[in-house]
Design an enzyme around this catalytic site. Structure first.
Site, PDB file in Angstrom:
ATOM      1  N   LYS A 159       1.238  -1.311   0.017  1.00  0.00           N
ATOM      2  CA  LYS A 159      -0.391  -0.071  -0.049  1.00  0.00           C
ATOM      3  C   LYS A 159       0.726   1.206  -0.226  1.00  0.00           C
ATOM      4  CE  LYS A 159      -1.865   2.702   1.790  1.00  0.00           C
ATOM      5  NZ  LYS A 159      -1.766   4.205   1.759  1.00  0.00           N
TER       6      LYS A 159
ATOM      7  N   GLU B 186       8.159   2.129  12.061  1.00  0.00           N
ATOM      8  CA  GLU B 186       9.687   3.495  11.092  1.00  0.00           C
ATOM      9  C   GLU B 186       8.765   3.721  11.765  1.00  0.00           C
ATOM     10  OE1 GLU B 186      12.078   2.331  13.153  1.00  0.00           O
ATOM     11  OE2 GLU B 186      12.015   0.484  12.630  1.00  0.00           O
TER      12      GLU B 186
ATOM     13  N   CYS C 247      12.539  11.783   8.149  1.00  0.00           N
ATOM     14  CA  CYS C 247      12.516  11.657   9.622  1.00  0.00           C
ATOM     15  C   CYS C 247      13.450  11.801   9.702  1.00  0.00           C
ATOM     16  CB  CYS C 247      12.226  10.117   9.280  1.00  0.00           C
ATOM     17  SG  CYS C 247      13.321   8.544   8.923  1.00  0.00           S
TER      18      CYS C 247
ATOM     19  N   GLU D  18       7.193  17.016  15.884  1.00  0.00           N
ATOM     20  CA  GLU D  18       7.955  16.731  14.946  1.00  0.00           C
ATOM     21  C   GLU D  18       7.228  17.654  14.378  1.00  0.00           C
ATOM     22  OE1 GLU D  18       6.977  13.257  11.808  1.00  0.00           O
ATOM     23  OE2 GLU D  18       9.267  13.365  11.958  1.00  0.00           O
TER      24      GLU D  18
END
Ligand code: NAD
Length: 481
Positions: free
Chosen positions: A174, A246, A280, A381
């Protein structure tokens, strides 16, 4: 030019059963529709899992040599197609062409590495008192669900699909709905390389991920994306199924007073602004010793100002657009909140309205100073080029402050003091620790990932020599005479 991609289910290329589709626009010019892809419903995802389940038995019995041959052939096809794919990546995802070429040319290397893993699925033997031999073998899990983000649309997905297939699993992939064309290009390389029907299936869309996770026949989910989505997936996967997450980070760089200032400034700028701050492992918190604070801020601001902002296919551009208009709004809100919390702008902070950029999702490198460690900017973040400087008086305070966030992905220190660097390496709460190196970057043959809310802490099982542990289960056998 607009490309229409389809789902890939059991060897067929198919639209969504109900005909629904969505569009992906070029983030550098939202007037251009780059991709149209199926908005998959539960029926489409169920059909993909059906196909993967049907193909599982034959694929697990396929020889290691054949599995390795197919992965190697997929690597070769991707390498041959890398330049064309990089051009499409710029249009769909936005990164500058040099970065896109780097990703497209590195992805085949992952597949070459995993091809070899098909041969290295070794078990063990155990001394036993009561039977001649006890041994273990590694089995595939069955059907693996692969769900990926948009920021490295080829590379991250290849790191999951490659080992899953090498171990003898079938896959339902996906891709991010923001990069469906990249998902199709990656899947096409595997399928064109000779994968049997149903071994790799692809479903696109915004809802398909949740349907895939909910299907109990999917024995393992490997996911890279935001912590918010990771939490939902973790909650949805019950006992008896595997999940590897992750997730996001709030990655710090600590700069001690003895650091080489020019090198530290370059490390901060690279960590914070490359890929428009959309990595990231990008650094968001810069913790700097009082004595060198002003000098470091000046140097980072100077480097930020050297970026050439624009569409990734324009010559000389070093900073492409953000992924979409929501991301630009998020940067505006982040800066407004930080200023409300007492931080001051040293550069950037306003959306770009140059005539030739007005249809794109551009935002400049932005530096804020005077950030308080408990503030939102220091703890959440920010997926973009907005960073905050904080000060500290000693290393203890700096490490404690860096650790006082929910994340633990990547962290760096700039210093010439070996003892300080060693203490940092031992005490910082992060899955990846860098000394006089940027927080960004990965080694494709070394573990990659985070601890705390940055993931399931299974990065030992992501890249590196133990990558196959996630994709296999151990069967222990007591063998009598
Ligand atoms: P995201 O979480 O919004 O989406 C990731 C994927 O999950 C997409 O394919 C999305 O369609 C799918 N998804 C959304 N809701 C779902 C649900 N309920 N169930 C199952 N799947 C669902 O993340 P994003 O915006 O695509 O990517 C950016 C994030 O990814 C950042 O937080 C970044 O830090 C993180 N990231 C982490 C790493 C790492 O290795 N730790 C690497 C790259 C990106």
């Amino acid at each position: 030019m607009t490309v229409t991609v389809t789902n890939r289910i059991g060897g067929d290329t198919v639209a969504a059963a109900d005909g629904a589709a969505f569009e992906r626009a070029n983030p550098a010019d939202r007037r251009q529709i780059v991709t149209v892809a199926p908005e998959s419903s539960l029926a489409d995802v169920t059909a993909a899992v059906d196909a993967a389940s049907d193909a599982a038995s034959a694929w697990r019995r396929t020889t290691p040599t054949r599995r390795a041959e197919i992965l190697t052939a997929a690597a070769r096809l991707l390498a041959e197609r890398a330049d064309d794919i990089a051009v499409e990546m710029v249009a769909e995802e936005g990164k500058p062409i040099g970065d896109a070429k780097m990703e497209a040319s590195r992805t085949p290397r992952n597949l070459e590495l995993y091809a070899g893993e098909a041969y290295r699925l070794t078990g063990a033997t155990f001394p036993s008192d009561d039977t001649p031999i006890v041994y273990s073998v590694l089995d595939p899990i069955g059907v693996v669900g692969v769900i990926t983000p948009w920021n490295f649309p080829l590379n991250l997905a290849s790191r999951k699909i490659g080992p899953a297939l090498a171990a003898g699993n079938t896959v339902v992939f996906k891709p991010s709905p923001l990069t469906p064309l990249m998902g199709e290009r990656l899947a096409a390389a595997f399928i064109d390389a000779g994968l049997p029907d149903g071994v790799l299936n692809v479903v696109h869309g915004f809802q398909a991920g949740a349907h895939l996770v909910a299907d109990e026949r999917v024995g393992a989910i490997t996911f890279t994306g935001s912590t918010a989505t990771g939490r939902k997936i973790h909650a949805a996967v019950g006992l008896g199924r595997r999940v590897q997450l992750e997730l996001g980070g709030k990655n710090p760089i600590i700069v001690l007073a003895d650091a080489d200032l020019d090198a530290a400034a370059a490390i901060v700028a690279r960590s914070s602004f490359s890929l428009t701050g959309q990595a990231c492992t990008g650094a968001g918190r810069i913790l700097v010793a009082d004595a060198i604070h002003d000098a470091l801020v000046d140097k980072v601001v100077e480097l930020a100002g050297k970026h050439v902002i624009g569409p990734g296919d324009r010559a000389g551009v070093t900073l492409g657009p953000l992924i979409d208009a929501h991301a630009v709004d998020a940067m505006r809100t982040t800066v407004a909140t930080a200023e409300r919390d007492g931080a001051e702008l040293a550069c950037g902070g306003t959306a770009l309205d140059d005539d030739d950029l007005q249809f794109g999702c551009f935002y400049p490198p932005t530096v804020l100073t005077g950030v308080k460690s408990a503030s939102e900017l220091a703890s959440r973040e920010v997926f973009g080029p907005v960073i905050g400087f904080e000060t500290f008086s000693d290393l203890d305070e700096a490490i404690a402050s860096a650790n006082a966030v929910e994340y633990g992905l990547s962290a760096a220190i700039c210093t010439r003091d070996i003892a300080a660097a060693q203490r940092f390496a031992a005490e910082i709460e992060a899955g990846m620790v860098r000394v006089n190196r940027p927080t960004v970057g990965a080694a494709f043959n070394a573990p990659f990932g985070g601890i705390k809310q940055s993931g399931t802490g299974m990065h030992r099982e992501q890249l590196g020599p133990t990558v196959m542990d996630f994709y296999t289960t151990t069967r222990t056998i007591w063998f009598g005479s």
